[in-house]
Design a protein around this motif. Sequence first.
Motif, PDB file in Angstrom:
ATOM      1  N   ARG A 190      -2.655  -2.803   5.221  1.00 15.97           N
ATOM      2  CA  ARG A 190      -1.584  -3.596   4.601  1.00 15.97           C
ATOM      3  C   ARG A 190      -0.664  -2.705   3.765  1.00 15.97           C
ATOM      4  O   ARG A 190      -1.099  -1.696   3.203  1.00 15.97           O
ATOM      5  N   TYR A 191       0.587  -3.123   3.652  1.00 14.92           N
ATOM      6  CA  TYR A 191       1.575  -2.443   2.817  1.00 14.92           C
ATOM      7  C   TYR A 191       1.783  -3.330   1.597  1.00 14.92           C
ATOM      8  O   TYR A 191       2.361  -4.412   1.709  1.00 14.92           O
ATOM      9  N   VAL A 192       1.308  -2.899   0.431  1.00 15.87           N
ATOM     10  CA  VAL A 192       1.202  -3.801  -0.709  1.00 15.87           C
ATOM     11  C   VAL A 192       1.884  -3.228  -1.956  1.00 15.87           C
ATOM     12  O   VAL A 192       2.058  -2.021  -2.095  1.00 15.87           O
ATOM     13  N   ASN A 193       2.224  -4.155  -2.858  1.00 11.67           N
ATOM     14  CA  ASN A 193       2.711  -3.775  -4.181  1.00 11.67           C
ATOM     15  C   ASN A 193       2.211  -4.796  -5.191  1.00 11.67           C
ATOM     16  O   ASN A 193       1.410  -5.681  -4.859  1.00 11.67           O
ATOM     17  N   ASP A 194       2.663  -4.692  -6.412  1.00 10.32           N
ATOM     18  CA  ASP A 194       2.289  -5.649  -7.450  1.00 10.32           C
ATOM     19  C   ASP A 194       3.042  -6.953  -7.196  1.00 10.32           C
ATOM     20  O   ASP A 194       4.271  -6.994  -7.305  1.00 10.32           O
ATOM     21  N   ARG A 195       2.336  -8.017  -6.850  1.00  6.63           N
ATOM     22  CA  ARG A 195       2.986  -9.287  -6.517  1.00  6.63           C
ATOM     23  C   ARG A 195       3.790  -9.867  -7.669  1.00  6.63           C
ATOM     24  O   ARG A 195       4.707 -10.665  -7.465  1.00  6.63           O
ATOM     25  N   LYS A 196       3.442  -9.465  -8.884  1.00  2.93           N
ATOM     26  CA  LYS A 196       4.150  -9.994 -10.052  1.00  2.93           C
ATOM     27  C   LYS A 196       5.436  -9.235 -10.353  1.00  2.93           C
ATOM     28  O   LYS A 196       6.214  -9.647 -11.213  1.00  2.93           O
ATOM     29  N   ASP A 197       5.656  -8.119  -9.660  1.00  4.94           N
ATOM     30  CA  ASP A 197       6.841  -7.291  -9.879  1.00  4.94           C
ATOM     31  C   ASP A 197       7.440  -6.915  -8.538  1.00  4.94           C
ATOM     32  O   ASP A 197       6.955  -6.019  -7.851  1.00  4.94           O
ATOM     33  N   ALA A 198       8.510  -7.598  -8.150  1.00  2.00           N
ATOM     34  CA  ALA A 198       9.112  -7.403  -6.830  1.00  2.00           C
ATOM     35  C   ALA A 198       9.633  -5.980  -6.631  1.00  2.00           C
ATOM     36  O   ALA A 198       9.726  -5.493  -5.503  1.00  2.00           O
ATOM     37  N   GLU A 199       9.963  -5.298  -7.713  1.00  2.00           N
ATOM     38  CA  GLU A 199      10.522  -3.950  -7.603  1.00  2.00           C
ATOM     39  C   GLU A 199       9.471  -2.855  -7.730  1.00  2.00           C
ATOM     40  O   GLU A 199       9.802  -1.667  -7.739  1.00  2.00           O
ATOM     41  N   SER A 200       8.206  -3.231  -7.831  1.00  2.00           N
ATOM     42  CA  SER A 200       7.156  -2.226  -8.005  1.00  2.00           C
ATOM     43  C   SER A 200       6.947  -1.404  -6.728  1.00  2.00           C
ATOM     44  O   SER A 200       7.325  -1.808  -5.629  1.00  2.00           O
ATOM     45  N   LYS A 201       6.333  -0.257  -6.889  1.00  2.00           N
ATOM     46  CA  LYS A 201       6.108   0.685  -5.792  1.00  2.00           C
ATOM     47  C   LYS A 201       5.132   0.108  -4.763  1.00  2.00           C
ATOM     48  O   LYS A 201       4.197  -0.610  -5.117  1.00  2.00           O
ATOM     49  N   TYR A 202       5.366   0.447  -3.499  1.00  2.00           N
ATOM     50  CA  TYR A 202       4.479   0.020  -2.419  1.00  2.00           C
ATOM     51  C   TYR A 202       3.485   1.128  -2.077  1.00  2.00           C
ATOM     52  O   TYR A 202       3.781   2.321  -2.218  1.00  2.00           O
ATOM     53  N   TYR A 203       2.299   0.689  -1.615  1.00  2.00           N
ATOM     54  CA  TYR A 203       1.257   1.600  -1.181  1.00  2.00           C
ATOM     55  C   TYR A 203       0.639   1.071   0.108  1.00  2.00           C
ATOM     56  O   TYR A 203       0.672  -0.132   0.380  1.00  2.00           O
ATOM     57  N   TRP A 204       0.046   1.982   0.879  1.00  2.00           N
ATOM     58  CA  TRP A 204      -0.779   1.558   2.004  1.00  2.00           C
ATOM     59  C   TRP A 204      -2.171   1.238   1.492  1.00  2.00           C
ATOM     60  O   TRP A 204      -2.771   2.044   0.772  1.00  2.00           O
ATOM     61  N   TYR A 205      -2.671   0.071   1.855  1.00  2.00           N
ATOM     62  CA  TYR A 205      -4.042  -0.319   1.560  1.00  2.00           C
ATOM     63  C   TYR A 205      -4.806  -0.320   2.877  1.00  2.00           C
ATOM     64  O   TYR A 205      -4.419  -1.019   3.830  1.00  2.00           O
ATOM     65  N   VAL A 206      -5.866   0.479   2.964  1.00  2.00           N
ATOM     66  CA  VAL A 206      -6.686   0.551   4.174  1.00  2.00           C
ATOM     67  C   VAL A 206      -8.129   0.252   3.785  1.00  2.00           C
ATOM     68  O   VAL A 206      -8.671   0.856   2.857  1.00  2.00           O
ATOM     69  N   SER A 207      -8.745  -0.676   4.516  1.00  2.00           N
ATOM     70  CA  SER A 207     -10.120  -1.052   4.226  1.00  2.00           C
ATOM     71  C   SER A 207     -10.944  -1.098   5.506  1.00  2.00           C
ATOM     72  O   SER A 207     -10.519  -1.686   6.502  1.00  2.00           O
ATOM     73  N   PHE A 208     -12.112  -0.464   5.471  1.00  2.00           N
ATOM     74  CA  PHE A 208     -13.070  -0.485   6.580  1.00  2.00           C
ATOM     75  C   PHE A 208     -14.113  -1.542   6.226  1.00  2.00           C
ATOM     76  O   PHE A 208     -14.939  -1.325   5.329  1.00  2.00           O
ATOM     77  N   VAL A 209     -14.103  -2.661   6.939  1.00  2.00           N
ATOM     78  CA  VAL A 209     -14.845  -3.856   6.505  1.00  2.00           C
ATOM     79  C   VAL A 209     -15.972  -4.200   7.469  1.00  2.00           C
ATOM     80  O   VAL A 209     -15.749  -4.383   8.671  1.00  2.00           O
ATOM     81  N   ALA A 210     -17.194  -4.307   6.907  1.00  2.00           N
ATOM     82  CA  ALA A 210     -18.328  -4.814   7.682  1.00  2.00           C
ATOM     83  C   ALA A 210     -18.472  -6.319   7.469  1.00  2.00           C
ATOM     84  O   ALA A 210     -18.691  -7.071   8.414  1.00  2.00           O
ATOM     85  N   ASP A 211     -18.334  -6.740   6.222  1.00  2.00           N
ATOM     86  CA  ASP A 211     -18.299  -8.163   5.882  1.00  2.00           C
ATOM     87  C   ASP A 211     -17.668  -8.299   4.499  1.00  2.00           C
ATOM     88  O   ASP A 211     -17.160  -7.317   3.944  1.00  2.00           O
TER      89      ASP A 211
END
Length: 234
Positions: A190-211
């Motif tokens: 996912r490409y995410v930022n601080d939802r409370k601040d529309a102008e905040s910096k974006y980052y890549w969020y990567v998660s390896f999920v088993a459950d």
Amino acid sequence: MTKKIIIVVCAVVCCLLTFVACDEEKTTDEILLDSVSSRQTACYTGAAEEFDVTLTTLSQEEAFIADGKVGNVVTRTTLVVKPAAAEDAQYTFSLESESGKIEGALSKNVLGSAYIADIADLSAIGNPSTLVITKGSGEDAAQYAIELSDRMADVINSEEAVKTAYDYYKQQIDAEIASEDGWQREIFVRYVNDRKDAESKYYWYVSFVADRNDDMSVLIDPVTKEIVNSRVRP
């Protein structure tokens, strides 16, 4: 007759061994990319005094479940418009680019004050540049033009983000792939930022999920590829 049966059996065994060999030859990169069950591929934002706007495209499982397996993946583009002041109003939109435009109505979100619309095929107009929001109708209608910024321009793509996350957890991931049970995780990108601040910096969020209680995740600077945060559960 017996000789024919033996020949057929040998042919079947050879085919099975061929399939197994092909499966064993799959690279780590291929295994990981085949495990992606949620991937964000577009992110546009815009702002005006009256509105904050986000336009995102996400390909993910139709039944989104954190179970380590990849189900049927569908692609969805969502337009989210947040008025500066909470109100009930009639909104329509026109999403425009050099190649054309997409028009439709915005619906009030069940939760919060945002208005949303699903975009059937964003690729039909290429890269959108402007969003025109119309409030009301007829002579009382008011229009607002908002320039859109492509937040994924000039950053690493989702595949590079997965590779960067793999390098960080390489020892554990390689061990799981080589284990008797094999690779039993799905990957969220996912490409995410601080939802409370529309102008905040974006980052890549990567998660390896088993459950839901077993994952390895990182937050990646999309320009420098620096790992700015990480978490392992349990």
